[in-house]
Design a protein around this motif. Structure first.
Motif, PDB file in Angstrom:
ATOM      1  N   TRP A  11       0.734  -1.382   0.244  1.00 35.05           N
ATOM      2  CA  TRP A  11      -0.110   0.135  -0.036  1.00 35.05           C
ATOM      3  C   TRP A  11       0.855   1.340  -0.057  1.00 35.05           C
ATOM      4  O   TRP A  11       1.946   1.103   0.145  1.00 35.05           O
ATOM      5  N   ARG A  12       0.254   2.240  -0.383  1.00 33.00           N
ATOM      6  CA  ARG A  12       0.735   3.772  -0.365  1.00 33.00           C
ATOM      7  C   ARG A  12      -0.246   4.533   0.440  1.00 33.00           C
ATOM      8  O   ARG A  12      -1.393   4.702  -0.326  1.00 33.00           O
ATOM      9  N   LEU A  13      -0.160   5.399   1.322  1.00 33.28           N
ATOM     10  CA  LEU A  13      -0.996   6.387   1.845  1.00 33.28           C
ATOM     11  C   LEU A  13      -0.314   7.696   1.442  1.00 33.28           C
ATOM     12  O   LEU A  13       0.691   8.302   2.047  1.00 33.28           O
ATOM     13  N   GLU A  14      -1.176   8.491   0.455  1.00 36.35           N
ATOM     14  CA  GLU A  14      -0.435   9.534   0.102  1.00 36.35           C
ATOM     15  C   GLU A  14      -1.247  10.890   0.536  1.00 36.35           C
ATOM     16  O   GLU A  14      -2.541  11.058   0.538  1.00 36.35           O
ATOM     17  N   MET A  15      -0.518  11.703   1.000  1.00 39.10           N
ATOM     18  CA  MET A  15      -1.234  12.866   1.989  1.00 39.10           C
ATOM     19  C   MET A  15      -0.478  14.159   1.505  1.00 39.10           C
ATOM     20  O   MET A  15       0.470  14.277   1.011  1.00 39.10           O
ATOM     21  N   SER A  16      -1.430  15.019   1.365  1.00 41.25           N
ATOM     22  CA  SER A  16      -1.295  16.516   1.012  1.00 41.25           C
ATOM     23  C   SER A  16      -1.745  17.471   2.041  1.00 41.25           C
ATOM     24  O   SER A  16      -2.735  17.250   2.759  1.00 41.25           O
ATOM     25  N   TYR A  17      -0.936  18.471   2.556  1.00 44.86           N
ATOM     26  CA  TYR A  17      -1.125  19.463   3.411  1.00 44.86           C
ATOM     27  C   TYR A  17      -1.528  20.743   3.067  1.00 44.86           C
ATOM     28  O   TYR A  17      -1.156  21.247   2.053  1.00 44.86           O
ATOM     29  N   ALA A  18      -2.078  21.588   3.965  1.00 46.43           N
ATOM     30  CA  ALA A  18      -2.527  22.977   3.482  1.00 46.43           C
ATOM     31  C   ALA A  18      -1.216  23.910   3.007  1.00 46.43           C
ATOM     32  O   ALA A  18      -1.438  24.785   2.446  1.00 46.43           O
ATOM     33  N   ASP A  19      -0.330  23.412   3.869  1.00 46.65           N
ATOM     34  CA  ASP A  19       1.030  24.436   3.449  1.00 46.65           C
ATOM     35  C   ASP A  19       1.780  23.919   2.090  1.00 46.65           C
ATOM     36  O   ASP A  19       2.619  24.482   1.920  1.00 46.65           O
ATOM     37  N   GLY A  20       1.191  22.939   1.514  1.00 48.55           N
ATOM     38  CA  GLY A  20       1.590  22.653   0.240  1.00 48.55           C
ATOM     39  C   GLY A  20       2.751  21.323   0.357  1.00 48.55           C
ATOM     40  O   GLY A  20       3.105  20.806  -0.509  1.00 48.55           O
ATOM     41  N   ARG A  21       2.875  20.881   1.611  1.00 47.89           N
ATOM     42  CA  ARG A  21       3.617  19.785   1.674  1.00 47.89           C
ATOM     43  C   ARG A  21       2.994  18.380   1.198  1.00 47.89           C
ATOM     44  O   ARG A  21       1.797  18.420   1.491  1.00 47.89           O
ATOM     45  N   THR A  22       3.548  17.376   1.057  1.00 50.77           N
ATOM     46  CA  THR A  22       3.231  16.076   0.445  1.00 50.77           C
ATOM     47  C   THR A  22       3.856  15.153   1.273  1.00 50.77           C
ATOM     48  O   THR A  22       5.362  15.451   1.737  1.00 50.77           O
ATOM     49  N   GLU A  23       3.239  13.853   1.683  1.00 51.54           N
ATOM     50  CA  GLU A  23       3.937  12.684   2.326  1.00 51.54           C
ATOM     51  C   GLU A  23       3.377  11.481   1.953  1.00 51.54           C
ATOM     52  O   GLU A  23       2.019  11.289   1.776  1.00 51.54           O
ATOM     53  N   VAL A  24       4.226  10.453   1.885  1.00 50.71           N
ATOM     54  CA  VAL A  24       3.740   9.044   1.522  1.00 50.71           C
ATOM     55  C   VAL A  24       4.181   8.336   2.466  1.00 50.71           C
ATOM     56  O   VAL A  24       5.456   8.113   2.790  1.00 50.71           O
ATOM     57  N   ILE A  25       3.299   7.402   2.998  1.00 49.59           N
ATOM     58  CA  ILE A  25       3.852   6.419   3.859  1.00 49.59           C
ATOM     59  C   ILE A  25       3.404   5.080   3.336  1.00 49.59           C
ATOM     60  O   ILE A  25       2.348   4.571   2.734  1.00 49.59           O
ATOM     61  N   ARG A  26       4.597   4.176   2.975  1.00 45.26           N
ATOM     62  CA  ARG A  26       4.526   2.946   2.251  1.00 45.26           C
ATOM     63  C   ARG A  26       4.514   1.676   3.466  1.00 45.26           C
ATOM     64  O   ARG A  26       5.052   1.612   4.292  1.00 45.26           O
ATOM     65  N   SER A  27       3.755   0.542   2.850  1.00 41.80           N
ATOM     66  CA  SER A  27       4.056  -0.593   3.389  1.00 41.80           C
ATOM     67  C   SER A  27       5.674  -0.856   3.339  1.00 41.80           C
ATOM     68  O   SER A  27       6.259  -0.586   2.678  1.00 41.80           O
ATOM     69  N   GLY A  28       6.000  -1.415   4.571  1.00 38.60           N
ATOM     70  CA  GLY A  28       7.297  -1.705   4.668  1.00 38.60           C
ATOM     71  C   GLY A  28       7.763  -2.398   5.973  1.00 38.60           C
ATOM     72  O   GLY A  28       6.918  -3.045   6.544  1.00 38.60           O
TER      73      GLY A  28
END
Length: 922
Positions: A250-267
């Protein structure tokens, strides 16, 4: 240009869809198509697509067209994994209506970077059974709990500085999974990722989880069961047909109000453990122990210190594809209609055969008490418990072990069953309010309607719809209890009926993707899809019917199903997607015909051998499977091969010709250069078939109804001999007492073959026949779905151990819509339609409606003596004609009513009328 906008609240454009779906969030195509229903005479449209930042990706400008279905995107390339809004404006003259909707695009799975993670505590027991084992009923010696695999639990903890403004979880598994974020279930689908030909395709789901994430500690929790990947499936119920170990990515893809992005992967930060499900299998059922210490494992605060690490199996995106179509969901709940106590437990009747499971409310059970739920589709003649599915690994039993709660609601998670009745043990009392049947199926939009003044025909139609609902579960299956296999023959005979009842375009397009993936290198289309490596090995080591890989009428689904979707939805893309596979199948048929000669023709003349070299008529086939007269008076193991032996030599070239004919039409629609070549090939095979198998008097070498029905229905009989062949078919039907004697392949053609050769009253008599084999025989014996065998319940009430939920013979539902109600398409996608009600159908009134790409097309007619009233509603975008006994009327959009005098029943039936207003499909 000055546009007059419709006042607020008067918008008449609705059902805005992208690729046959409303607001999809991950469409699996770079060129989506847009559809809407215009409640007005559209003269032009405009589509504007914008991205999340408001930038325009495509503006079609005003297009002067009445088209509202499958309008292709024509803008700049869409970003992967992005969200879009689309706005459509529809004009009727100077008046303009506007509506908005949204869609998302699928991620680029070629760039997938999340590893497959595998729980380490997995047993690898595999049970394999042959067709012979299944026939003789051999079974395992050990009880289920000693030979089944537990559900694996996975937890991934992570901290967020702030809550995201957009979050998408993209996930799949080898197995089936349920996921939770923030302690709440992700999505509302069940049995994800669904059934696919996993060695070629593993579907990746996308979920909007924005509202399930918060600043601080979070946890993604996943329960992973065997499902179709490692569990038992198919006729034999063998396990681990695709693999013996489950895993997920899986990939959990997130975007934030300040323009940041983050991905949490299975691992390797994921932890695993066994949980409360001591086993879970699609066939056998599941067992949940509520005393498990892992309860609460989905929440961030749960202590998983004792859990085990997972095995990182690396990144492998080769088979990953975006999920398409509709997922499996809980679509309905049915209350218990009767509960009674017996010495062996409580028997609950839900009044309807379904695919699904039972949800129980349990009161005050002591800790450790086992509640056992068994399932069956029917009781015996005396109302006693009866297991109608014999064979290996078909227990259909769920177990709940109480933790001692005062009250708990329990529903199984990773299984489903085919049943109407449940037997429940382990509870002291049970009321009707304590038991609910939960209906599972792919979440299609069922909007078709059919109702008459005859309650028996209404029940027949309802039975077909319920069989469709139960068997359209992830893939189109043959039955929801014994096999759950994607038999191609069953689907191709039923596809037209299916389109009347529900929007099946995306669902069947997804299945066709599996069918193409399973196609063999030599062009053969397999008889089931998805097809597992076990299926391939089993066929390679078998003989006779068990060795069949491709078969006439089954493999020809690669032509028939796409053409049906084109007929009913006007979808050209589905023709394009399947064309190469279709040509490869034709190539196999052609080569086999040229290379193989039946032994009886070895000494034939050169002329005859040249004709035989055109005909695909060798090899093992199912023929006109389950022809009733071939089964009568014989044990099943002897009778089952008679119809294949009698009919395969004729059936194979019949469907070869049909496939060539459809391929020529498809090539013409697509503008392919080979259309003429295919048409000429079809004509040569048709002529060879007539010369070899049709006598000068119109007779065939096999005197069965099905052979005549197919020969007439597939246009293999020369025009000069059609009347004679029709007369012989009528004689065969009358000789059986106006009862049908057709198998799987020919049943869809029987009534039309009689109708089109001037035997309308006989076709009606067969439809309304109440003695077996017939549709109403089943209805009279309380059927709530379509049976596999016409005599599943004998006239004396004796019940056979067969499936009570096979939709194939429900193909008659298309006749109910097209002939009795009289609604049928006259050009692809219902652009033109014919309303030709059968006012002599033997009923007083009919109400019916079919979903078209332009809205609902409905008819309601009523006959009283010598007068008839017909009410029609035609959606804008459809040009329709009302065909009456003495005239043809053009129908305006909207509602219209037509009164007429009618002659006595049957007086206007003749050959000319039978042929009048036949479909004008290309």
């Amino acid at each position: 240009m000055n546009d007059r906008r419709a006042p607020e609240g008067e918008l008449r454009c609705r059902d805005l869809g992208v690729e046959h779906q409303i607001r999809p969030i991950a469409i699996p195509t770079a060129t989506p198509r847009f559809s809407w229903i215009a409640g007005h005479a559209q003269t032009g449209f405009r589509i504007v697509v914008t991205d999340a930042a408001g930038r325009t990706a495509w503006d079609s400008g005003r297009v002067d067209s009445g088209e509202t279905s499958l309008v292709a995107y024509g803008g700049e390339p869409l970003d992967n994994g992005a969200d879009y809004e689309w706005r459509m404006m529809s004009w009727s003259g100077d008046d303009m209506r506007e509506a908005r909707s949204s869609f998302g695009t699928a991620p680029d799975l070629g760039a997938w970077d999340a590893p497959w993670i595998e729980p380490v505590q997995q047993p690898t027991e595999i049970e394999r059974w042959s067709l012979f084992d299944w026939i003789r009923g051999a079974g395992p010696a050990a009880p289920a709990e000693e030979r089944l695999r537990p559900v694996q639990l996975l937890r991934q903890r992570f901290d967020l500085i702030s809550a995201p403004v957009r979050a998408r979880l993209r996930m799949t598994a080898r197995g089936v999974y349920s996921a939770w974020l923030g302690g709440e279930r992700v999505g509302d689908e069940v049995l994800a990722p669904g059934f696919d030909s996993y060695q070629h395709r593993i579907s990746v789901q996308t979920y909007d989880v924005t509202d399930q994430l918060a600043a601080g500690a979070n946890v993604l929790a996943v329960a992973l069961a065997d499902g179709w990947w490692a569990g038992r499936v198919g006729l034999t119920g063998s396990s681990a047909q695709f693999g013996d170990r489950t895993c997920a990515t899986w990939r959990l893809e997130m975007s934030y109000a300040d323009g940041r992005t983050e991905v949490i992967r299975s691992g390797d930060d994921v932890r695993s453990s066994l949980g409360p499900w001591t086993h879970a299998d699609l066939f056998i059922g599941e067992r949940l122990d509520a005393r498990s210490p892992s309860f609460g494992w989905q929440t961030p605060g749960f202590d998983d210190a004792g859990w085990s690490p997972v095995q990182d199996r690396g990144v492998d995106a080769a088979a990953l594809v975006p999920f398409s179509g509709e997922p499996v969901r809980r679509v309905l709940t049915l209350p218990a209609v009767d509960v009674r106590e017996t010495p062996d437990g409580w028997i609950v009747d839900f009044g309807q055969v379904i695919a699904g499971r039972v949800r129980l409310t349990l009161h005050g059970l002591p800790a450790g008490r086992e509640v056992i739920v068994e399932h069956t589709e029917t009781l015996d003649a005396d109302g006693a418990w009866f297991v109608n599915i014999a064979g290996i690994n078909k227990e259909q039993t769920d177990t709940y072990i109480s933790a001692g709660d005062a009250e708990i609601e329990w529903e199984p998670e990773f299984t489903f069953h085919g049943f109407r009745y449940a037997r429940i043990r382990g509870v002291d009392t049970l009321s009707a309010a304590d038991a609910v049947a939960v209906v599972l199926c792919s979440d299609l939009d069922y909007t078709g309607r059919f109702r008459t003044s005859d309650a028996r025909l209404n029940r027949l139609h309802e039975n077909v719809v319920w069989s469709q609902r139960a068997n359209f579960l992830s893939i189109p299956t043959d039955c929801p209890q014994r096999e759950r296999a994607g038999w191609t023959g069953d689907l191709q005979v039923f596809a037209p009926a299916a389109t009347n009842n529900a929007d099946v375009a995306a669902f069947l397009a997804r299945w066709l993707e599996n069918l193409r993936a399973d196609q063999l290198a030599d062009g053969r289309i397999t008889i089931t899809s998805p097809r597992s490596p076990f299926d391939a090995d089993a066929a390679a080591s078998a003989q006779g019917i068990g060795a069949i890989v491709a078969a006439a009428g089954w493999s020809d689904a690669i032509a028939i199903v796409p053409w049906t979707l084109y007929e009913r939805y006007g979808d050209v893309r589905v023709l394009e997607e399947n064309y190469d596979a279709l040509r490869a199948w034709i190539g196999y048929q052609t080569r086999t015909a040229a290379d193989e000669l039946r032994d009886e023709y070895a000494d034939a003349s050169a002329e005859r051998r040249s004709r035989q070299a055109l005909l695909y008529n060798t090899g093992e086939h199912f023929g006109d499977w389950l022809t009733p007269s071939t089964l009568e008076g014989r044990p099943l193991h002897e009778a089952i091969g008679i119809a294949p032996a009698l009919t395969s030599e004729l059936v194979a070239p019949m469907f070869q010709t049909h496939t060539l004919t459809l391929a020529a039409r498809i090539a013409e629609v697509l503008g392919r250069a080979d259309a003429g070549e295919l048409r000429a090939h079809a004509d040569r095979v048709r002529a060879a078939f007539a010369a070899e198998y049709i006598a000068p008097d119109g007779s065939l070498p096999v005197e069965l109804q099905g052979m005549y029905a197919l020969a007439l229905g597939l246009d293999l009989v020369p025009t000069s001999l059609r009347h004679a062949a029709g007369e012989r078919l009528a004689e065969l039907v009358r000789a059986r007492g106006n009862r049908l004697d057709t198998g799987f392949l020919s049943t869809p053609y029987l009534l039309d073959a009689l109708w089109d050769t001037g035997h309308r009253d006989l076709a009606r008599a067969v439809l309304l026949q109440r003695e077996a084999p017939s549709w109403l025989y089943e209805v009279d014996r309380g059927a709530t779905t379509v049976w596999e065998a016409w005599d599943a319940i004998a006239a004396d009430g004796t019940v056979r151990a067969v499936s009570f939920n096979h939709y194939a013979f429900g193909c008659v539902d298309d006749w109910l819509y097209c002939r009795v109600a009289g609604i049928r398409p006259a050009s692809p996608g219902w652009r033109t339609a014919v309303i030709e009600p059968d006012l002599d159908a033997g009923v007083r009134s009919v109400e019916a409606a079919v979903p078209t790409p332009y809205g609902e097309l409905a008819v309601a007619w009523e006959r009283e003596g010598g007068t008839a009233s017909i009410r029609v509603e035609v959606p804008h975008g459809v040009s329709a004609r009302l065909v009456l006994p003495e005239e043809v009327r053009d129908l305006p959009p909207g509602r219209s009513t037509h009164e007429l005098r009618v002659a006595r029943a049957g007086s206007h039936i003749d050959q000319t009328d039978a042929q009048h207003a036949k479909s004008a499909l290309p």
